[in-house]
Design an enzyme around this catalytic site. Sequence first.
Site, PDB file in Angstrom:
ATOM      1  N   GLY A  26      -7.713   9.737  -4.095  1.00  0.00           N
ATOM      2  CA  GLY A  26      -9.185   8.899  -3.751  1.00  0.00           C
ATOM      3  C   GLY A  26      -9.938   9.164  -4.990  1.00  0.00           C
ATOM      4  N   ASN A  28     -10.363   6.365  -7.083  1.00  0.00           N
ATOM      5  CA  ASN A  28     -10.992   5.079  -7.239  1.00  0.00           C
ATOM      6  C   ASN A  28     -12.009   5.221  -6.101  1.00  0.00           C
ATOM      7  OD1 ASN A  28      -9.645   3.002  -9.175  1.00  0.00           O
ATOM      8  ND2 ASN A  28      -7.862   3.896  -8.093  1.00  0.00           N
ATOM      9  N   MET A 107      -1.335   3.694   0.967  1.00  0.00           N
ATOM     10  CA  MET A 107       0.116   3.520   0.850  1.00  0.00           C
ATOM     11  C   MET A 107       0.675   3.047   2.074  1.00  0.00           C
ATOM     12  SD  MET A 107       0.243   4.208  -2.254  1.00  0.00           S
ATOM     13  CE  MET A 107       2.241   4.378  -2.380  1.00  0.00           C
ATOM     14  N   HIS A 126      -4.230  -2.321  -8.234  1.00  0.00           N
ATOM     15  CA  HIS A 126      -2.785  -2.032  -8.705  1.00  0.00           C
ATOM     16  C   HIS A 126      -2.691  -1.693 -10.194  1.00  0.00           C
ATOM     17  CE1 HIS A 126       1.443  -2.277  -8.192  1.00  0.00           C
ATOM     18  NE2 HIS A 126       1.585  -2.952  -9.083  1.00  0.00           N
ATOM     19  N   LYS A 189      -8.140   5.335 -15.896  1.00  0.00           N
ATOM     20  CA  LYS A 189      -9.719   5.252 -16.428  1.00  0.00           C
ATOM     21  C   LYS A 189     -10.163   4.000 -16.232  1.00  0.00           C
ATOM     22  CE  LYS A 189     -10.188   9.247 -19.611  1.00  0.00           C
ATOM     23  NZ  LYS A 189      -9.930   9.751 -20.903  1.00  0.00           N
TER      24      LYS A 189
HETATM   25  C1  GRF Z   1      -4.242   3.795  -8.081  1.00  0.00           C
HETATM   26  O1  GRF Z   1      -3.372   4.029  -9.307  1.00  0.00           O
HETATM   27  C2  GRF Z   1      -4.132   2.697  -7.657  1.00  0.00           C
HETATM   28  O2  GRF Z   1      -4.132   1.406  -8.786  1.00  0.00           O
HETATM   29  C3  GRF Z   1      -2.915   2.532  -6.661  1.00  0.00           C
HETATM   30  O3  GRF Z   1      -2.816   3.730  -6.147  1.00  0.00           O
HETATM   31  C4  GRF Z   1      -3.553   4.701  -6.881  1.00  0.00           C
HETATM   32  C5  GRF Z   1      -4.575   5.405  -5.926  1.00  0.00           C
HETATM   33  O4  GRF Z   1      -5.230   6.469  -6.760  1.00  0.00           O
HETATM   34  N1  GRF Z   1      -2.851   1.430  -5.757  1.00  0.00           N
HETATM   35  P1  GRF Z   1      -6.493   7.006  -6.116  1.00  0.00           P
HETATM   36  O5  GRF Z   1      -6.062   7.524  -4.715  1.00  0.00           O
HETATM   37  O6  GRF Z   1      -7.508   6.116  -6.024  1.00  0.00           O
HETATM   38  O7  GRF Z   1      -6.732   8.129  -7.043  1.00  0.00           O
END
Ligand code: GRF
Length: 217
Positions: A26, A28, A107, A126, A189
């Site tokens: 999480g 993002n 996922m 992505h 980042k």
């Molecule tokens: C990120 O690298 C995103 O691009 C991909 O899955 C990852 C998720 O990371 N789709 P987070 O859970 O947001 O840390």
Amino acid sequence: MPFTKSEKIGSDPISRRIGVLISGRGSNLQAIIEAITAKELNAELAVVISNRPDVAGLEHAQKAGVENLVLDHQDKAKFATREDYDRELVQQLKARQVCLVCLAGFMRLLGPVFIEAFPNAILNIHPSLLPSFAGINAQYQAWEHGVKVTGVTVHLVTAELDGGPIIFQETVPVLDRDDADALAARILKVEHQLYPQAIAAVLDGGWRVDGRRFVRA
Ligand code: GRF
């Protein structure tokens, strides 16, 4: 006929309600929360939904006081089929008047039931420059392939895996000293900067989808 979202919708708070779907870390999601708090992103985070229980991303939502819930796709008593699961997701999001769904490390493949419920209103991030290195472990795929530049893509979600119209892309150089983890960390980042910007661009309207192309007026 291309989908058009040409009207400016910023004055209508309902149309700025977003939902974020996660499966794990999480980070993002946290970047989106921080951008909203800093008023860099004019959006209302209506709900966070995880398909897995006990993931770190849910704690980010809780700390920020954002409504969060788990819809466990492995709960076969509730969700006998993929369609059952997708229908429930749609229902939970629509019940909260979510207008834009942001996948943030979610996922799980979404089927037509879900995609048709939010036409051109589902985003994904992505960690590569699509269409290169679709699918899982995109950072590792790029590193192993030996490309010199990779990056980040935010795109609209269609039935094709990682294949919808591209909203924003940003490059990340691959350094000779990189291993896959170092590269992935630098890509992440950039993800945290790019995703809130792309969400803002979509919410602000003034764009259309022309064939495969996301075009801003
Ligand atoms: C990120 O690298 C995103 O691009 C991909 O899955 C990852 C998720 O990371 N789709 P987070 O859970 O947001 O840390």
